[in-house]
Structure formats: structure tokens, C-alpha cells
Design an enzyme around this catalytic site. Structure first.
Site, PDB file in Angstrom:
ATOM      1  N   TYR A  46       0.837  -1.204   0.000  1.00  0.00           N
ATOM      2  CA  TYR A  46       0.000   0.000   0.000  1.00  0.00           C
ATOM      3  C   TYR A  46       0.881   1.266   0.000  1.00  0.00           C
ATOM      4  O   TYR A  46       2.037   1.244   0.412  1.00  0.00           O
ATOM      5  CB  TYR A  46      -0.919  -0.029   1.234  1.00  0.00           C
ATOM      6  CG  TYR A  46      -1.834   1.164   1.298  1.00  0.00           C
ATOM      7  CD1 TYR A  46      -2.789   1.381   0.300  1.00  0.00           C
ATOM      8  CD2 TYR A  46      -1.726   2.096   2.324  1.00  0.00           C
ATOM      9  CE1 TYR A  46      -3.603   2.497   0.338  1.00  0.00           C
ATOM     10  CE2 TYR A  46      -2.547   3.213   2.365  1.00  0.00           C
ATOM     11  CZ  TYR A  46      -3.480   3.410   1.366  1.00  0.00           C
ATOM     12  OH  TYR A  46      -4.276   4.515   1.393  1.00  0.00           O
ATOM     13  N   THR A  84       1.406   3.845   1.750  1.00  0.00           N
ATOM     14  CA  THR A  84       2.137   4.376   2.909  1.00  0.00           C
ATOM     15  C   THR A  84       3.212   3.424   3.430  1.00  0.00           C
ATOM     16  O   THR A  84       3.927   3.766   4.374  1.00  0.00           O
ATOM     17  CB  THR A  84       1.170   4.654   4.078  1.00  0.00           C
ATOM     18  OG1 THR A  84       0.516   3.422   4.405  1.00  0.00           O
ATOM     19  CG2 THR A  84       0.141   5.704   3.725  1.00  0.00           C
ATOM     20  N   LYS A  85       3.314   2.220   2.871  1.00  0.00           N
ATOM     21  CA  LYS A  85       4.247   1.225   3.427  1.00  0.00           C
ATOM     22  C   LYS A  85       5.688   1.524   2.985  1.00  0.00           C
ATOM     23  O   LYS A  85       5.912   2.364   2.123  1.00  0.00           O
ATOM     24  CB  LYS A  85       3.827  -0.185   3.000  1.00  0.00           C
ATOM     25  CG  LYS A  85       2.380  -0.518   3.286  1.00  0.00           C
ATOM     26  CD  LYS A  85       2.055  -0.659   4.767  1.00  0.00           C
ATOM     27  CE  LYS A  85       0.568  -0.569   4.966  1.00  0.00           C
ATOM     28  NZ  LYS A  85      -0.064  -1.379   5.930  1.00  0.00           N
ATOM     29  N   ASN A  86       6.634   0.780   3.569  1.00  0.00           N
ATOM     30  CA  ASN A  86       8.049   1.069   3.280  1.00  0.00           C
ATOM     31  C   ASN A  86       8.382   0.966   1.797  1.00  0.00           C
ATOM     32  O   ASN A  86       9.192   1.738   1.298  1.00  0.00           O
ATOM     33  CB  ASN A  86       8.963   0.131   4.077  1.00  0.00           C
ATOM     34  CG  ASN A  86       9.019   0.494   5.547  1.00  0.00           C
ATOM     35  OD1 ASN A  86       8.060   1.056   6.082  1.00  0.00           O
ATOM     36  ND2 ASN A  86      10.115   0.187   6.200  1.00  0.00           N
TER      37      ASN A  86
END
Ligand code: PLP
Length: 369
Positions: free
Chosen positions: A180, A182-184
Site C-alpha cells: 500500500y 504508505t508502506k516502506n
């Protein structure tokens, strides 16, 4: 106008754009060779035998529970202090969720309380590597081996993290990742299931495509949980950058820890021994000793152009569809306290050391009135 410093920001560059363009110019835009390449890349990066791409981390968790045949009459142990997607797939499968409170230093499931939560209905434990820090897997495995239950790792926040030298993705029987925004690492949306079990991998592969095992042959129920080559092409470029992104996150986290060490009333992140965090979030506790409330601190930082976030404002047993299953406020005091105190500060890899120093200075100025 000062520079806006956001709490998360996808790091997309020319390589991702070129990769997408290449897919769009090819004849595969749905599931094709790029999906297979991303699966191979993930399996190799984490050190797992099999990887199955799905269109979200939630779909990966759902496929994991399905492939373990977890349903009515079964229960799954997890943390009440996580994103709702850790738990909804358990409920969708018709299984029961058994929450075990968190350990306050790491915000992860308190493994000393696992045995008390066990009964014969428990088929799996689903630890969450919250904020990028792996849960206490030695103790989780002691529990899982003793009771012969499966370990499903919610690694949606912990790509690249390590527990005693082993990467997340290999710390359970099955691990689930999210891509997604916002993930790393990200492909806007996306998920990945990793396992060493061929049977689990095959069941998950069928589940992502209507239960299909051969053209128009369906072995059971399934969904359309497929990824596609556009997302996978972005994902492969991002996977190649994971180490670099995480190194920057780690350096930013260290700089925040150095800078904020003497601010009274702020409790800084703590890591377990033997753990390397992916630093998905840098999450402090704003305790009662801090001169102003968390909400006031959020607003004051916002006025200075600094974004923050509360992950998560409520523990899961406060939500009506879960609460009505038999939970009440007070059941998991550490999760409830964490929800009142946590605040995530910016550390994403797009931030320079000057940006981090600015965050430190603003927090100090606010703390010193
Ligand atoms: C993001 C996340 C998920 C869900 O992933 P999606 O790709 O958004 O479906 C699940 N668990 C945790 C802990 C997450 O952070």
C-alpha cells in the site's frame, strides 16, 4: 512558508515510471510475467520458498487463513493494537478472534500472556510486526510448537526487518506483506504471501483466482484477489530500493532518538534485543508528564508544517463489530493506554537530516514552552 514535512510519502521516481510504461506498451497488463518476477524477487529477498502476489495485504492475510482451513469453530490469537485488516479476515472466515494484550515497550503482542489465552479452538497465532519491529518470535514459536498451532506473520509493516538474523517473511509458517502507498515499499496497492509450504502456496494461488486449479476447474471458493503487471512492475523497482529506503529510515530514526533523548514526558521507541526494525513508523508515547496533551502537540506541529499520525487511535475491541463479540473497555489496558499516548513522527526516506533536525527543534521548542 516552511517546507511541509509529512509523516509518509511514497518515493516514486523515473525507474518506476519507466517500468509502468514498459508494461503498458506490452501485451500483458493484467497478471503476467511482471507478477511472476515480483514473486521471485520477494521470495529471494526474504529467503522464503514460495511467494504468491495478491492485490492487497488484507487479501494475503485472508488467503493465509483460508489456506490453513481456518473457519467456524476455530480461533486465532492476535493483538488488539494493530490495523483493522489484521483481524477482519479472521472474522470474515467465521473464526473467533482471541486478543492478547500488548507489551508496552514494543507495542507488540505480550508473549508472556499467550498460554493463558490458549484453548483447543486456537488454530493459529497471528503476530503483527508493528511499526516495523518483529514480534518476539522465539517465544511465539515456543507457544506454537507446544500447542501445534500455525504462525501467520502480519509483516505488512516490516519488509526488510530481522529477528535474530532472519528476515521477516520467514518468521512464521506464512507471512503477509502489503504494498500500500504508505508502506516502506509500495506499488499503490498490493500484497504478498510468503511460505515454505508448497500446499499453502498452491491453495493461496487458487484462492486469488476464484478457487481455480485448471482452466474452469474450481477446487473451492475463491475471490478475485489477483495483482497485475502494472503494480508488480512498480513493486519490483521498489523492492530493489528496500534496503536503501530502510537504511535511510533507520538513520532518521537514530537522529530523532539522539535529538529527543532529553525531552521530558516523551517515551522514545524501544527495540527488543536481536531485532532490526524496518522503522515503518517512529512512534513515541506522549505521556502525562509532557507539558501539553498529545492532541495539542499534534496541532502545534501541524502549524509548523510537520505532519504526524496516531496509529492507532482506538484498540480494535472498541469497534462495534468487534466489541459486540464479547469485549469491553478495560479488557486490554496496555493497548488502550497505547492508543491514548502514541504519536508517529516523520522518518520516511524522503526526509534529509536537516528535516529531522527541524522536527527535533520544533518538538523541543514546544516542550520548552
Ligand atoms: C497495511 C496493513 C495491512 C493491510 O494491508 P493492505 O495492503 O492495506 O490491505 C494489514 N496489517 C497491517 C499491520 C498493516 O499495516
Amino acid at each position: 512558508m516552511e517546507k511541509e514535512i509529512s509523516v509518509s510519502s511514497p518515493q516514486i521516481g523515473a525507474e518506476e515510471m519507466a517500468a509502468v510504461q514498459k508494461v503498458l506498451e506490452s501485451s500483458y497488463i493484467a497478471e503476467g510475467p511482471e507478477v511472476a518476477k515480483l514473486e521471485d524477487g520477494f521470495a529471494a529477498y526474504c529467503g522464503a520458498e514460495y511467494a504468491v502476489a495478491l492485490n492487497s495485504g488484507t487479501a494475503a492475510l485472508h488467503a493465509a487463513l483460508h489456506s490453513l482451513d481456518i473457519g467456524k469453530g476455530d480461533s486465532v490469537i492476535t493483538s488488539p493494537f494493530t490495523f483493522i485488516a489484521s483481524v477482519n479476515p479472521i472474522l470474515v472466515q467465521g473464526a473467533e478472534v482471541k486478543f492478547v494484550d500488548i507489551e508496552p515497550d514494543t507495542f507488540n503482542i505480550n508473549t508472556s500472556k499467550l498460554n493463558a489465552a490458549y484453548d483447543k479452538s486456537v488454530k493459529a497465532i497471528l503476530p503483527v510486526d508493528l511499526y516495523g519491529q518483529p514480534a518476539n518470535y522465539s517465544e511465539i514459536w515456543d507457544f506454537a510448537n507446544k500447542h501445534k498451532v500455525a504462525v501467520v506473520e502480519d509483516a505488512c509493516q516490516s519488509i526488510g526487518a530481522e529477528y535474530k538474523g532472519k528476515r521477516t517473511g520467514t518468521l512464521g509458517h506464512i507471512a503477509c506483506f502489503s504494498l500500500y502507498a504508505t508502506k516502506n515499499i509500495t506499488s499503490a496497492e498490493g500484497g504478498m504471501l510468503l511460505t515454505d509450504s508448497k500446499e499453502v502456496a498452491n491453495t493461496a494461488k487458487a484462492f486469488r483466482q476464484h478457487g481455480m486449479v485448471a482452466p474452469y476447474e474450481y477446487a473451492g471458493v475463491g475471490y478475485n484477489y489477483r495483482s497485475n503487471d502494472i503494480l508488480a512492475a512498480i513493486g519490483s523497482v521498489q523492492l530493489n530500493k528496500a534496503e536503501r529506503f530502510n537504511a535511510k529510515r533507520s538513520a532518521n530514526a537514530e537522529r530523532l532518538t539522539d535529538g529527543l533523548a532529553n525531552v521530558g514526558g516523551l517515551k522514545l521507541p524501544q527495540l527488543l534485543d536481536g531485532v532490526k526494525s524496518a522503522w515503518h513508523q517512529y512512534t513515541v508515547r506522549v505521556s502525562e508528564e509532557f507539558p501539553i496533551s498529545r492532541e495539542e502537540l499534534i496541532n502545534r506541529l501541524k502549524q509548523k508544517g510537520i505532519g504526524t499520525a496516531v496509529y492507532y487511535p482506538k484498540p480494535l475491541h472498541y469497534y462495534e463489530h468487534i466489541k459486540k463479540l464479547g469485549f469491553t473497555e478495560g479488557d486490554f489496558p496496555e493497548a488502550e493506554k497505547a492508543a491514548r499516548e502514541v504519536l508517529s513522527l516523520p522518518i520516511h526516506p524522503g526526509l534529509s537530516s536537516e528535516d529531522i533536525d527541524h522536527v527535533v527543534k520544533c518538538v523541543m521548542d514546544i516542550a520548552n514552552g
